[in-house]
Motif scaffolding. Structure first.
Motif, PDB file in Angstrom:
ATOM      1  N   ASP A   1      -0.677  -6.965   4.049  1.00  0.00           N
ATOM      2  CA  ASP A   1      -0.649  -6.021   2.983  1.00  0.00           C
ATOM      3  C   ASP A   1       0.113  -4.956   3.086  1.00  0.00           C
ATOM      4  O   ASP A   1       0.613  -4.373   2.008  1.00  0.00           O
ATOM      5  CB  ASP A   1      -2.153  -5.665   2.573  1.00  0.00           C
ATOM      6  CG  ASP A   1      -2.962  -6.726   2.104  1.00  0.00           C
ATOM      7  OD1 ASP A   1      -2.492  -7.801   1.457  1.00  0.00           O
ATOM      8  OD2 ASP A   1      -4.245  -6.416   2.042  1.00  0.00           O
TER       9      ASP A   1
ATOM     10  N   GLU B   1      -9.199  -2.657  -1.134  1.00  0.00           N
ATOM     11  CA  GLU B   1      -7.732  -2.698  -0.687  1.00  0.00           C
ATOM     12  C   GLU B   1      -6.923  -1.824  -1.262  1.00  0.00           C
ATOM     13  O   GLU B   1      -7.096  -2.061  -2.610  1.00  0.00           O
ATOM     14  CB  GLU B   1      -7.381  -3.951  -0.176  1.00  0.00           C
ATOM     15  CG  GLU B   1      -8.317  -4.495   1.052  1.00  0.00           C
ATOM     16  CD  GLU B   1      -9.355  -5.394   0.729  1.00  0.00           C
ATOM     17  OE1 GLU B   1      -9.660  -5.506  -0.609  1.00  0.00           O
ATOM     18  OE2 GLU B   1     -10.442  -5.339   1.425  1.00  0.00           O
TER      19      GLU B   1
ATOM     20  N   ASP C   1     -13.265 -16.556  -0.146  1.00  0.00           N
ATOM     21  CA  ASP C   1     -12.162 -16.265  -0.431  1.00  0.00           C
ATOM     22  C   ASP C   1     -11.203 -17.366   0.059  1.00  0.00           C
ATOM     23  O   ASP C   1     -10.938 -17.570   1.051  1.00  0.00           O
ATOM     24  CB  ASP C   1     -11.570 -14.999  -0.380  1.00  0.00           C
ATOM     25  CG  ASP C   1      -9.839 -14.746  -0.638  1.00  0.00           C
ATOM     26  OD1 ASP C   1      -9.426 -15.605  -1.055  1.00  0.00           O
ATOM     27  OD2 ASP C   1      -9.420 -13.653  -0.193  1.00  0.00           O
TER      28      ASP C   1
ATOM     29  N   ASP D   1      -3.344 -14.383  -7.325  1.00  0.00           N
ATOM     30  CA  ASP D   1      -3.455 -14.156  -5.882  1.00  0.00           C
ATOM     31  C   ASP D   1      -4.700 -15.080  -5.056  1.00  0.00           C
ATOM     32  O   ASP D   1      -4.014 -15.567  -3.976  1.00  0.00           O
ATOM     33  CB  ASP D   1      -3.778 -12.781  -5.555  1.00  0.00           C
ATOM     34  CG  ASP D   1      -3.441 -12.602  -4.095  1.00  0.00           C
ATOM     35  OD1 ASP D   1      -2.232 -12.517  -3.792  1.00  0.00           O
ATOM     36  OD2 ASP D   1      -4.399 -12.401  -3.314  1.00  0.00           O
ATOM     37  N   ARG D   2      -5.777 -15.503  -5.752  1.00  0.00           N
ATOM     38  CA  ARG D   2      -6.504 -16.312  -5.038  1.00  0.00           C
ATOM     39  C   ARG D   2      -7.044 -17.344  -6.033  1.00  0.00           C
ATOM     40  O   ARG D   2      -7.329 -17.159  -7.370  1.00  0.00           O
ATOM     41  CB  ARG D   2      -7.914 -15.533  -4.731  1.00  0.00           C
ATOM     42  CG  ARG D   2      -7.524 -14.194  -3.986  1.00  0.00           C
ATOM     43  CD  ARG D   2      -9.049 -13.676  -3.880  1.00  0.00           C
ATOM     44  NE  ARG D   2      -9.108 -12.427  -3.078  1.00  0.00           N
ATOM     45  CZ  ARG D   2      -9.915 -11.466  -3.075  1.00  0.00           C
ATOM     46  NH1 ARG D   2     -11.060 -11.729  -3.743  1.00  0.00           N
ATOM     47  NH2 ARG D   2      -9.943 -10.503  -2.161  1.00  0.00           N
TER      48      ARG D   2
ATOM     49  N   ARG E   1      -3.974  -2.406  -1.942  1.00  0.00           N
ATOM     50  CA  ARG E   1      -2.988  -3.339  -2.793  1.00  0.00           C
ATOM     51  C   ARG E   1      -3.597  -3.629  -4.148  1.00  0.00           C
ATOM     52  O   ARG E   1      -2.749  -3.723  -5.099  1.00  0.00           O
ATOM     53  CB  ARG E   1      -2.693  -4.413  -2.244  1.00  0.00           C
ATOM     54  CG  ARG E   1      -4.106  -5.538  -1.924  1.00  0.00           C
ATOM     55  CD  ARG E   1      -3.790  -7.072  -1.934  1.00  0.00           C
ATOM     56  NE  ARG E   1      -3.126  -7.530  -3.066  1.00  0.00           N
ATOM     57  CZ  ARG E   1      -2.944  -8.645  -3.341  1.00  0.00           C
ATOM     58  NH1 ARG E   1      -2.768  -9.731  -2.161  1.00  0.00           N
ATOM     59  NH2 ARG E   1      -2.235  -8.991  -4.433  1.00  0.00           N
TER      60      ARG E   1
HETATM   61  C1  BGC Z   1      -5.446 -11.113  -0.537  1.00  0.00           C
HETATM   62  C2  BGC Z   1      -5.046  -9.966   0.584  1.00  0.00           C
HETATM   63  C3  BGC Z   1      -6.131  -9.073   0.548  1.00  0.00           C
HETATM   64  C4  BGC Z   1      -7.495  -9.736   0.676  1.00  0.00           C
HETATM   65  C5  BGC Z   1      -8.686  -8.597   0.663  1.00  0.00           C
HETATM   66  C6  BGC Z   1      -6.845 -11.730  -0.053  1.00  0.00           C
HETATM   67  O1  BGC Z   1      -7.319 -12.614  -1.036  1.00  0.00           O
HETATM   68  O2  BGC Z   1      -4.730 -12.191  -0.578  1.00  0.00           O
HETATM   69  O3  BGC Z   1      -3.816  -9.361   0.342  1.00  0.00           O
HETATM   70  O4  BGC Z   1      -5.932  -8.156   1.629  1.00  0.00           O
HETATM   71  O5  BGC Z   1      -7.839 -10.627  -0.274  1.00  0.00           O
HETATM   72  O6  BGC Z   1      -8.972  -7.981  -0.406  1.00  0.00           O
END
Ligand code: BGC
Length: 362
Positions: A272, A64, A185, A140-141, A66
């Motif tokens: 995103d 992605e 995820d 983020d995760r 981002r």
């Molecule tokens: C993120 C998203 C992202 C997705 C795919 C998620 O864990 O929070 O922003 O689009 O993963 O990469």
């Protein structure tokens, strides 16, 4: 007598200084969890504290848009703090991510920042890093069932709520499709939980029927496209709304809708604020996205990672349970974006330019 005592004191001071310098690495206030036993890194902790902090950034993917921003902004922020960053991306491959992290550990990084592909499997990375005395930040995760040192992200359940709030406002009744993220995820689980916090009362009232509900392997837009085609076929195209977990999956969904002439006719969510999604929003084929200011995330993460790398104590205002411990956490606020506020959020922040977003709109 007096003279003899003074020289005795000097000898004692000298001896103490020698002892103190020999123990230098162990004098820091927060080094108790650093474990140099056996697998110590090339430089001693005290040497590193005065020198450059080296950060290992282990990323799941750059699929992605981002994640490229995350990588670049994180690197820039860490470098501005005098650190160096070594980045590795694993292409959604668990074994590869673990091997890359092991490689970063053996390179002697001071701290490891991980965007996990698999929220369970990456617990092994935390364990290995800790054996080498290296702290781990989940970026983020979340990494589940591990002694993670820090989790920094957005309020992901709220992201899911924002998606479903926007879509139910546009379409409070009818047949709904839920296109989730990757079930490996933890965020995808939280987005779904948030979405169903909003959807379930409508379902219970009988106003909304969930006719299709699937996760999307590896968040791959092609898989989302295939899932949406299945949803359309199974329901003779009689779908009234789609909650899609991010902009990538929304792109797949909208492509499937377009091939049935349905794009722009039913609401679709995303997340995103990718450029393609921002363009679809102003063009009218995607209803909303969730904008997450990546710069704030990257800068805050860099700051905290450097502190952890230096062995300093960090302060956070939250904890999140990862199944094993309460992880010190920072959760930033997401922003729901549609046609009405895209100029004041995504564009005003410089996330995308107005020219780029409105490129195809007269
Ligand atoms: C993120 C998203 C992202 C997705 C795919 C998620 O864990 O929070 O922003 O689009 O993963 O990469």
């Amino acid at each position: 007598m007096k003279r003899f005592t003074r020289s005795g004191v000097w000898a004692l001071v000298l001896a103490l200084l020698l002892i103190a310098s020999a123990c230098g690495g162990n004098t820091s206030g927060n080094s108790s969890s650093k474990n140099d036993g056996g697998k110590s890194t090339p430089a001693s902790a005290s040497e590193k504290k005065d020198g450059k902090i080296k950060i290992g950034f282990s990323m799941d993917t750059l699929q992605e848009e981002r994640w490229q921003k995350d990588r670049d902004l994180f690197k820039a922020a860490a470098e501005a703090l005098g650190a160096t960053v070594e980045v590795q991306a694993a292409n959604s491959d668990d074994a590869k991510q673990i091997a890359q992290a092991e490689n970063l550990i053996s390179q002697g990084v001071d701290v490891l920042v991980v965007v996990p592909h698999n929220s369970e499997a990456t617990a092994a990375i935390v364990e290995k890093a800790h054996e080498a005395g290296i702290k781990v930040v989940a970026y983020d995760r979340l990494i589940l069932n591990s002694d993670l040192d820090l989790y920094i992200s957005f309020d992901n359940e709220r992201v899911g709520e924002m998606q479903a709030e926007a879509i139910t406002k546009l379409q409070p009744k009818g047949k709904y499709v839920y296109i989730g993220g990757a079930d490996t995820d933890n965020n995808a689980i939280l987005f779904k939980k948030g979405a169903f916090n909003i959807l379930q009362p409508f379902v219970d009232k009988g106003d909304i029927e969930i006719v299709y509900d699937q996760f999307t392997k590896d968040w791959n837009p092609a898989n989302a496209l295939a899932n949406m085609e299945n949803a359309l076929t199974a329901n003779n195209n009689q779908i009234d709304a789609v909650v899609a977990a991010n902009d990538g999956t929304a792109g797949g969904v909208i492509q499937a809708l377009a091939s049935q002439g349905l794009d722009g006719k039913i609401p679709v969510s995303g997340q995103d604020a990718e450029l393609a999604a921002a363009q679809r929003i102003v063009e009218g084929t995607q209803s909303m996205t969730v904008y997450k200011p990546i710069k704030t995330l990257a800068e805050r993460a860099a700051e905290l990672a450097v502190q952890l790398g230096k062995g300093e104590a960090i302060s956070t205002n939250k904890t999140v349970n990862n199944g094993k411990i309460e992880v010190p956490s920072v959760l930033l606020d997401p922003v729901a974006v549609d046609q009405s506020n895209i100029d004041d959020t995504v564009i005003a922040d410089g996330f995308h330019t107005k020219e780029d977003v409105y490129k195809n709109v007269k």
